[in-house]
Design a protein around this motif. Structure first.
Motif, mmCIF file in Angstrom:
data_model
loop_
_atom_site.group_PDB
_atom_site.id
_atom_site.type_symbol
_atom_site.label_atom_id
_atom_site.label_comp_id
_atom_site.label_asym_id
_atom_site.label_seq_id
_atom_site.Cartn_x
_atom_site.Cartn_y
_atom_site.Cartn_z
ATOM 1 N N GLN A 207 0.835 -1.202 0.000
ATOM 2 C CA GLN A 207 0.000 0.000 0.000
ATOM 3 C C GLN A 207 0.871 1.255 0.000
ATOM 4 O OE1 GLN A 207 -2.381 -1.138 3.470
ATOM 5 N NE2 GLN A 207 -4.203 -1.057 2.174
ATOM 6 N N VAL A 208 1.966 1.214 0.749
ATOM 7 C CA VAL A 208 2.903 2.347 0.780
ATOM 8 C C VAL A 208 3.532 2.527 -0.602
ATOM 9 C CG1 VAL A 208 5.089 3.197 1.729
ATOM 10 C CG2 VAL A 208 3.387 2.161 3.242
ATOM 11 N N ILE A 209 3.928 1.414 -1.236
ATOM 12 C CA ILE A 209 4.507 1.488 -2.581
ATOM 13 C C ILE A 209 3.506 2.136 -3.539
ATOM 14 C CG2 ILE A 209 5.308 0.160 -4.576
ATOM 15 C CD1 ILE A 209 6.372 -1.945 -2.553
ATOM 16 N N GLU A 210 2.263 1.679 -3.489
ATOM 17 C CA GLU A 210 1.232 2.234 -4.379
ATOM 18 C C GLU A 210 1.037 3.728 -4.132
ATOM 19 O OE1 GLU A 210 -3.525 1.762 -5.442
ATOM 20 O OE2 GLU A 210 -2.588 0.285 -4.132
ATOM 21 N N GLU A 211 0.898 4.090 -2.869
ATOM 22 C CA GLU A 211 0.661 5.495 -2.505
ATOM 23 C C GLU A 211 1.812 6.390 -2.948
ATOM 24 O OE1 GLU A 211 0.307 7.497 1.777
ATOM 25 O OE2 GLU A 211 -1.095 5.841 1.494
ATOM 26 N N MET A 212 3.032 5.963 -2.646
ATOM 27 C CA MET A 212 4.195 6.780 -2.984
ATOM 28 C C MET A 212 4.444 6.807 -4.490
ATOM 29 S SD MET A 212 6.859 6.036 0.145
ATOM 30 C CE MET A 212 7.978 7.379 -0.305
ATOM 31 N N SER A 213 4.172 5.698 -5.178
ATOM 32 C CA SER A 213 4.339 5.654 -6.634
ATOM 33 C C SER A 213 3.405 6.643 -7.311
ATOM 34 C CB SER A 213 4.053 4.255 -7.172
ATOM 35 O OG SER A 213 5.019 3.340 -6.740
ATOM 36 N N ARG A 214 2.173 6.637 -6.869
ATOM 37 C CA ARG A 214 1.169 7.543 -7.462
ATOM 38 C C ARG A 214 1.484 9.000 -7.164
ATOM 39 N NH1 ARG A 214 -4.163 4.047 -7.768
ATOM 40 N NH2 ARG A 214 -3.178 2.396 -8.968
ATOM 41 N N ALA A 215 2.173 9.238 -6.055
ATOM 42 C CA ALA A 215 2.547 10.605 -5.687
ATOM 43 C C ALA A 215 3.799 11.058 -6.430
ATOM 44 C CB ALA A 215 2.776 10.695 -4.185
ATOM 45 N N GLY A 216 4.403 10.138 -7.200
ATOM 46 C CA GLY A 216 5.575 10.500 -7.985
ATOM 47 C C GLY A 216 6.900 10.336 -7.268
ATOM 48 N N SER A 217 6.894 9.594 -6.159
ATOM 49 C CA SER A 217 8.141 9.386 -5.415
ATOM 50 C C SER A 217 9.113 8.511 -6.203
ATOM 51 C CB SER A 217 7.840 8.705 -4.078
ATOM 52 O OG SER A 217 7.037 9.519 -3.277
ATOM 53 N N ARG A 218 10.401 8.737 -5.971
ATOM 54 C CA ARG A 218 11.426 7.919 -6.618
ATOM 55 C C ARG A 218 11.514 6.563 -5.934
ATOM 56 N NH1 ARG A 218 16.907 10.949 -6.495
ATOM 57 N NH2 ARG A 218 16.688 10.007 -4.462
ATOM 58 N N VAL A 219 11.947 5.562 -6.694
ATOM 59 C CA VAL A 219 12.086 4.205 -6.158
ATOM 60 C C VAL A 219 13.003 4.198 -4.942
ATOM 61 C CG1 VAL A 219 13.018 1.908 -6.654
ATOM 62 C CG2 VAL A 219 11.517 3.028 -8.307
ATOM 63 N N VAL A 220 14.077 4.967 -4.996
ATOM 64 C CA VAL A 220 15.027 5.029 -3.879
ATOM 65 C C VAL A 220 14.332 5.529 -2.612
ATOM 66 C CG1 VAL A 220 17.131 6.148 -3.055
ATOM 67 C CG2 VAL A 220 16.991 5.381 -5.409
#
Length: 63
Positions: free
Chosen positions: A14-27
């Motif tokens: 869920q954190v991966i999904e949320e941060m991915s959608r927010a445009g966060s970098r993989v790192v």
């Protein structure tokens, strides 16, 4: 002896999904979860998703 890897839980996905959608970098996602960046790349590849299309629910179903 402790294991060298951390298995991703649904909450992590869920954190991966949320941060991915927010445009966060993989790192940044990996740092937040306390895993190596390759873990995030492998998670995307495992369920055939990109940072824009990743879904925690679908990823959990493909286990």
């Amino acid at each position: 002896m402790a294991r060298k890897y951390k298995r991703l839980r649904y909450e992590d996905r869920q954190v991966i999904e949320e941060m991915s959608r927010a445009g966060s970098r993989v790192v940044d996602i990996a740092t937040t979860l306390g895993v190596h960046r390759d873990t995030i790349y492998k998670e995307y590849a495992r369920c055939g998703a990109t940072p824009d299309t990743y879904s925690a629910e679908k990823a959990q179903e493909t286990l």
